[in-house]
Design an enzyme around this catalytic site. Structure first.
Site, short mmCIF file in Angstrom:
data_model
loop_
_atom_site.label_atom_id
_atom_site.label_comp_id
_atom_site.label_asym_id
_atom_site.label_seq_id
_atom_site.Cartn_x
_atom_site.Cartn_y
_atom_site.Cartn_z
CG HIS A 1 -1.78 -1.20 1.47
ND1 HIS A 1 -2.35 -1.62 2.50
CD2 HIS A 1 -2.83 -1.38 0.77
CE1 HIS A 1 -2.99 -2.52 2.50
NE2 HIS A 1 -3.48 -2.71 0.62
CE LYS B 1 -11.27 -8.80 2.51
NZ LYS B 1 -10.42 -9.16 1.71
CB SER C 1 -6.12 -7.73 4.16
OG SER C 1 -7.07 -8.38 3.81
#
Length: 160
Positions: free
Chosen positions: A17, A41, A128
């Protein structure tokens, strides 16, 4: 002046990121990192924790700011007069997903263009969910996330 938005949940923030943020910051006058909540999520970090991680990782980028976004990204973009949406692509699956979102955003606001940046090869496999799993079992994440994020993940997962 061109204002771009890089939206995401950033839960957790990764070095991938940060690489995309750094690259996009060189392309636009202003880059706003929009921290949102992925409704599909369960998050590890609060929005304010994610903002703090991003602000720490971008403190040397004067044209980057971080804001919490709720609602539609196109509405947020209109509110700050942004015209470019920045997205990162790791693989062809990301491309197909982002293509659909770009089409919808373009339908909602024809003045918004989407630009996709390819993830650096060393981050193309990072997700992630994979990071959370590695952290849960005590794996070393130092090459993949900023140190504060690695520590925060370890502490958060130990408490759960």
């Amino acid at each position: 002046m061109t204002i771009a938005v890089f939206p995401g949940s950033f839960d957790p923030l990764t070095n991938g990121h940060l690489d995309l943020i750094q690259r996009a910051s060189r392309m636009f006058d202003q880059l706003v990192v929009a921290v949102g909540q992925n409704t599909s999520k369960r998050g590890v970090f609060t929005a304010s924790e994610r903002v703090a991680f991003i602000e720490d990782g971008t403190r040397d980028l004067p044209n980057v700011s971080v804001r919490v976004e709720t609602g539609l990204t196109v509405d947020f973009m209109r509110s700050i007069h942004a015209t470019v949406l920045v997205r990162g692509l790791r693989n062809s699956t990301d491309f197909e997903f982002e293509q659909g979102i770009a089409g919808m955003n373009r339908t909602l606001d024809p003045n918004i263009d989407t630009i996709c940046l390819m993830a650096a090869p060393k981050y193309q496999y990072v997700s992630s969910s994979l990071l959370k799993e590695v952290a849960q079992f005590g794996g070393d994440l130092t090459a993949l996330v900023p140190p504060a994020v690695a520590q925060g993940l370890r502490e958060r997962l130990e408490r759960e």
